[in-house]
Scaffold this active site. Structure first.
Site, PDB file in Angstrom:
ATOM      1  N   VAL A 107      15.936  11.202  30.589  1.00  0.00           N
ATOM      2  CA  VAL A 107      15.837  12.050  29.778  1.00  0.00           C
ATOM      3  C   VAL A 107      14.934  12.657  28.673  1.00  0.00           C
ATOM      4  O   VAL A 107      13.616  12.624  29.211  1.00  0.00           O
ATOM      5  CB  VAL A 107      16.321  10.762  28.555  1.00  0.00           C
ATOM      6  CG1 VAL A 107      17.242  10.821  27.714  1.00  0.00           C
ATOM      7  CG2 VAL A 107      17.689   9.688  29.784  1.00  0.00           C
ATOM      8  N   CYS A 108      15.121  13.668  27.887  1.00  0.00           N
ATOM      9  CA  CYS A 108      14.613  14.623  27.692  1.00  0.00           C
ATOM     10  C   CYS A 108      13.349  14.613  28.227  1.00  0.00           C
ATOM     11  O   CYS A 108      13.092  15.146  29.239  1.00  0.00           O
ATOM     12  CB  CYS A 108      14.051  13.774  26.150  1.00  0.00           C
ATOM     13  SG  CYS A 108      12.613  13.972  24.749  1.00  0.00           S
TER      14      CYS A 108
END
Length: 321
Positions: A107-108
């Site tokens: 994520v990210c």
């Protein structure tokens, strides 16, 4: 016979962004309330609890060796990366968990951890739009797609900034259980099952380094100073005292685009800023130098897959009528 539980292991560390952890975990928890069987465990490199980016402590279930082999392994992001190199213990933990996992996700800026562990070599990937260029620089063997909300390459998944972890978890859920359950979870969490447009709808105007060439930097100043002016190839070349062929070659070699498309991109960014300020789409088109609303609408459809009006509804104000 009931299906075996699906084990999800999330690797956390000091400075981890809490929403990157909680968002995907909540998707799996909501799926469990609707009949799925996800077992989510949090681990750290040494089994000790960690402090999130907002100071809230995150309790963990153990270290990378304490959990059974994961079906899904997730690395959330944190503001610490890419500001600093990924630590060796985090790289080793990610590598050890990935080798035992059926699929790997980030994520990210968690993509920087996967990248440092060599897990993105030869793959397509994405991360937050602000740091996509840095990921590409650190991982030259990775094809970074800066406008994607999430990217799947084989059994490796990467997602964009923060809330995109929810989009990614919904996609993983759909892969496991089909669209009906994924849709029900999205409705329960009051989120989109699939967002229209990519990260460019969230990004600030003209992100990235300015052109190296003084001539190309002059084009930015020229168009921003007079968006509605005549900025044709011949007119730009005349203003810069260059041949049209030479100016076209500069754009192709340095910006990988044409003069016309670059001028359009500047006008597009101006129009987005005007919509953010509350101007009507017709007024924004005129002030940004587009021939009319229809021209602006076509650019929005191509770049964001949404209309100027839809963009303004999302970003114009947080207040409701």
């Amino acid at each position: 016979m009931p299906l075996a539980p699906h084990r999800v292991v999330i690797l956390v560390y000091d400075g981890v962004k809490l929403l990157d952890v909680a968002g995907p975990a909540e998707v799996f928890a909501e799926a469990n309330r609707l009949g799925a069987d996800y077992r989510v465990a949090l681990v750290s490199t040494n089994g000790a609890d960690v402090a999130s980016s907002i100071g809230i402590r995150v309790a963990v279930d153990g270290d990378p060796t304490s959990e059974p082999a994961p079906d899904t392994f997730v690395v959330p992001g944190g503001d610490i990366y890419p500001r600093t190199p990924v630590t060796r213990d985090l790289v080793e933990a990610a590598g050890a968990l990935a080798v035992r996992s059926a699929r790997v996700a980030s994520v990210c800026s968690g993509a920087f951890v996967l990248g440092a562990a060599g897990l993105l070599d030869g793959k397509r990937a994405t991360t937050h739009w602000k740091v996509a260029g840095e990921l590409a620089a650190r991982c030259p063997k990775t094809r970074v797609e800066p406008d994607s909300i999430y990217v799947r390459d084989g059994t490796t998944y990467t997602s964009a900034g923060v809330s995109a972890g929810i989009d990614l978890a919904l996609a993983l859920l759909e892969e496991d259980h089909g669209p009906d359950l994924s849709r029900d979870v999205a409705r329960a969490l009051v989120v989109y099952l699939q967002r229209a447009g990519g990260q460019s709808q969230f990004s600030a105007p003209l992100q990235g380094p300015p052109p190296r060439s003084p001539a190309l930097r002059s084009v930015v100043d020229l168009v921003r100073g007079d968006p509605g002016g005549n900025h044709s190839l011949d007119e730009l070349a005349r203003h810069l005292n260059l041949s049209s062929r030479h100016l076209t070659r500069l754009f192709r070699e340095e910006m990988s685009t044409t003069p016309a498309r670059y001028v359009e991109s500047i006008r597009f960014d101006i129009a987005k800023a005007l919509l953010d300020q509350g101007h009507t789409a017709t007024r924004a088109a005129a002030l940004a130098g587009f021939p009319g609303y229809e021209s602006l609408r076509r650019v929005f459809a191509r770049e964001l897959s949404i209309s100027p009006a839809a963009y303004q509804r999302r970003f114009g104000t947080a207040r409701r009528a």
